[in-house]
Design a protein around this motif. Structure first.
Motif, PDB file in Angstrom:
ATOM      1  N   ASP A 248       0.802  -1.233   0.000  1.00 12.13           N
ATOM      2  CA  ASP A 248       0.000   0.000   0.000  1.00 12.13           C
ATOM      3  C   ASP A 248       0.830   1.275   0.000  1.00 12.13           C
ATOM      4  O   ASP A 248       0.383   2.303  -0.504  1.00 12.13           O
ATOM      5  CB  ASP A 248      -0.928  -0.002   1.220  1.00 12.13           C
ATOM      6  N   PHE A 249       2.013   1.214   0.595  1.00 18.18           N
ATOM      7  CA  PHE A 249       2.908   2.368   0.653  1.00 18.18           C
ATOM      8  C   PHE A 249       4.334   1.857   0.495  1.00 18.18           C
ATOM      9  O   PHE A 249       4.658   0.753   0.924  1.00 18.18           O
ATOM     10  CB  PHE A 249       2.809   3.101   1.998  1.00 18.18           C
ATOM     11  N   LEU A 250       5.194   2.682  -0.095  1.00 20.92           N
ATOM     12  CA  LEU A 250       6.618   2.350  -0.178  1.00 20.92           C
ATOM     13  C   LEU A 250       7.449   3.591   0.088  1.00 20.92           C
ATOM     14  O   LEU A 250       7.170   4.668  -0.468  1.00 20.92           O
ATOM     15  CB  LEU A 250       6.981   1.786  -1.556  1.00 20.92           C
ATOM     16  N   LEU A 251       8.432   3.453   0.941  1.00 22.66           N
ATOM     17  CA  LEU A 251       9.441   4.482   1.180  1.00 22.66           C
ATOM     18  C   LEU A 251      10.758   3.872   0.727  1.00 22.66           C
ATOM     19  O   LEU A 251      11.321   2.999   1.399  1.00 22.66           O
ATOM     20  CB  LEU A 251       9.484   4.856   2.660  1.00 22.66           C
ATOM     21  N   ILE A 252      11.267   4.320  -0.432  1.00 15.68           N
ATOM     22  CA  ILE A 252      12.395   3.619  -1.047  1.00 15.68           C
ATOM     23  C   ILE A 252      13.549   4.565  -1.401  1.00 15.68           C
ATOM     24  O   ILE A 252      13.378   5.774  -1.483  1.00 15.68           O
ATOM     25  CB  ILE A 252      11.956   2.835  -2.293  1.00 15.68           C
ATOM     26  N   ASP A 253      14.695   3.945  -1.615  1.00 15.98           N
ATOM     27  CA  ASP A 253      15.964   4.632  -1.837  1.00 15.98           C
ATOM     28  C   ASP A 253      15.889   5.667  -2.959  1.00 15.98           C
ATOM     29  O   ASP A 253      15.683   5.342  -4.125  1.00 15.98           O
ATOM     30  CB  ASP A 253      17.020   3.573  -2.169  1.00 15.98           C
TER      31      ASP A 253
ATOM     32  N   LEU B  88       3.360   1.586 -14.738  1.00 18.06           N
ATOM     33  CA  LEU B  88       2.329   1.431 -13.715  1.00 18.06           C
ATOM     34  C   LEU B  88       1.270   2.527 -13.845  1.00 18.06           C
ATOM     35  O   LEU B  88       1.587   3.664 -14.211  1.00 18.06           O
ATOM     36  CB  LEU B  88       2.952   1.504 -12.319  1.00 18.06           C
ATOM     37  N   PRO B  89       0.036   2.218 -13.509  1.00 15.15           N
ATOM     38  CA  PRO B  89      -0.984   3.277 -13.494  1.00 15.15           C
ATOM     39  C   PRO B  89      -0.714   4.271 -12.381  1.00 15.15           C
ATOM     40  O   PRO B  89       0.019   3.978 -11.424  1.00 15.15           O
ATOM     41  CB  PRO B  89      -2.287   2.502 -13.250  1.00 15.15           C
ATOM     42  N   LEU B  90      -1.335   5.436 -12.478  1.00 17.15           N
ATOM     43  CA  LEU B  90      -1.082   6.519 -11.540  1.00 17.15           C
ATOM     44  C   LEU B  90      -1.341   6.100 -10.092  1.00 17.15           C
ATOM     45  O   LEU B  90      -0.583   6.457  -9.187  1.00 17.15           O
ATOM     46  CB  LEU B  90      -1.941   7.735 -11.897  1.00 17.15           C
ATOM     47  N   ALA B  91      -2.390   5.329  -9.867  1.00 20.05           N
ATOM     48  CA  ALA B  91      -2.729   4.909  -8.504  1.00 20.05           C
ATOM     49  C   ALA B  91      -1.602   4.104  -7.874  1.00 20.05           C
ATOM     50  O   ALA B  91      -1.374   4.184  -6.660  1.00 20.05           O
ATOM     51  CB  ALA B  91      -4.015   4.087  -8.518  1.00 20.05           C
ATOM     52  N   GLU B  92      -0.874   3.332  -8.670  1.00 18.36           N
ATOM     53  CA  GLU B  92       0.260   2.551  -8.162  1.00 18.36           C
ATOM     54  C   GLU B  92       1.475   3.438  -7.937  1.00 18.36           C
ATOM     55  O   GLU B  92       2.187   3.301  -6.943  1.00 18.36           O
ATOM     56  CB  GLU B  92       0.594   1.423  -9.145  1.00 18.36           C
TER      57      GLU B  92
END
Length: 310
Positions: A228-233, A264-268
């Protein structure tokens, strides 16, 4: 009679709204406590314009990458990484739930300076803490236990190290689960892990450091779709950003990650928040062309103080 029924209905609706609001406010949430790479922003020794323009205004300074889980119901909180900005970040964390949530534990990603050196604040020279749970992978545990000054934290029981295993979930309480997973990085002193944080039916991925997505056994597109959420490098925006060879400090450039996820679609795409910015990274500067491009392409930039509700 009609008037009194209408008043009663209004009162009931208001009461239900208050109950729902109180229930919502009790849900665990994620708080972003820092977004900069290990050296913070501005960075020591930097005489470039990216830092020179920022030094005079402390409101523009950025703390080192760190997030926390806060659970208002149990009045507990957990840090993910213990950074050089530990003092300010734990102070901010203490205010996140009106000072009710105490620091219950700390999850470490790896043994690079921005991710564990804040542990020193738990020692006898500062907090003199008692048995704070520090969650670490086996090599990270050995590194802390066999090297000073960290070993003194163990011997004086300022910290109590709890060993993690790759892809093995642990349950913090009935609402929150955490799973570490190995990622490829410069593992001079310890393994490097990211974390999957599961709160209720939702999940967040935290990967502040990784060498390149292509080196990881997981497919990033699939990881985005599954969470649902990603905090990535987001350490660097693009190649050539620093004077030395960037192969010495490999990270996926934000430009590469956006291209990898472009289908990916905008929602992703909106799930993806970049974090862990080097002081040279132009996305640190609001209004820069790079900052605007990230947002225009549908991705997000993590911000200090940001709250992610579940």
């Amino acid at each position: 009679m009609i008037h009194s029924l209408a008043s009663a209905n209004k009162y009931l609706i208001s009461l239900l709204a208050l109950i729902a609001s109180a229930a919502f406010s009790q849900k665990p949430f994620i708080m972003v406590l820092g977004v900069a790479q290990d050296g913070g922003y501005p960075q020591a020794g930097c005489q470039k314009e990216c830092c020179r323009a920022v030094w005079p205004d402390k409101n523009l300074h950025g703390s080192v990458s760190c997030i926390a889980i806060v659970d208002p119901e149990s009045q507990e909180s957990w840090l993910f990484d213990a950074t050089p900005d530990f003092a300010g970040q734990t102070h901010r964390l203490a205010q996140a739930d009106d000072g009710k949530a105490s620091l219950t534990g700390i999850f470490l990603t790896h043994a690079h300076i921005g991710h564990y050196t804040g542990l020193m604040q738990l020692g006898r020279e500062v907090m003199g803490a008692g048995k704070v749970h520090v969650y670490a992978m086996p090599r990270m545990k050995d590194f802390l236990g066999n090297n000073g000054p960290w070993s003194q934290l163990v011997s004086l029981q300022n910290i109590e190290i709890r060993t993690l295993s790759d892809k093995k979930e642990i349950e913090l309480n009935e609402r929150i689960r955490v799973m570490p997973f190995r990622v490829p990085h410069r593992d001079e002193f310890s393994e490097t892990v990211g974390y999957k944080i599961m709160i209720g039916s939702k999940s967040l991925i935290f990967i502040p450091d990784i060498d390149k997505w292509q080196k990881w056994e997981q497919n990033l597109v699939e990881v985005v779709e599954a969470n649902d959420f990603l905090l990535i490098d987001g350490t660097f925006y693009q190649d050539g950003e620093i004077a030395r060879p960037m192969s010495e400090v490999p990270h996926p450039y934000i430009s590469e990650t956006m291209e990898l996820l472009s289908t990916l679609p905008l929602a992703e795409k909106k799930k993806v928040h970049f974090i862990h910015f080097n002081h040279t990274n132009p996305v640190l500067r609001p209004g820069s062309a790079e900052n605007l491009e990230v947002r225009e392409r549908g991705f997000r930039i993590a911000e200090e103080g940001q709250k992610i509700d579940f």
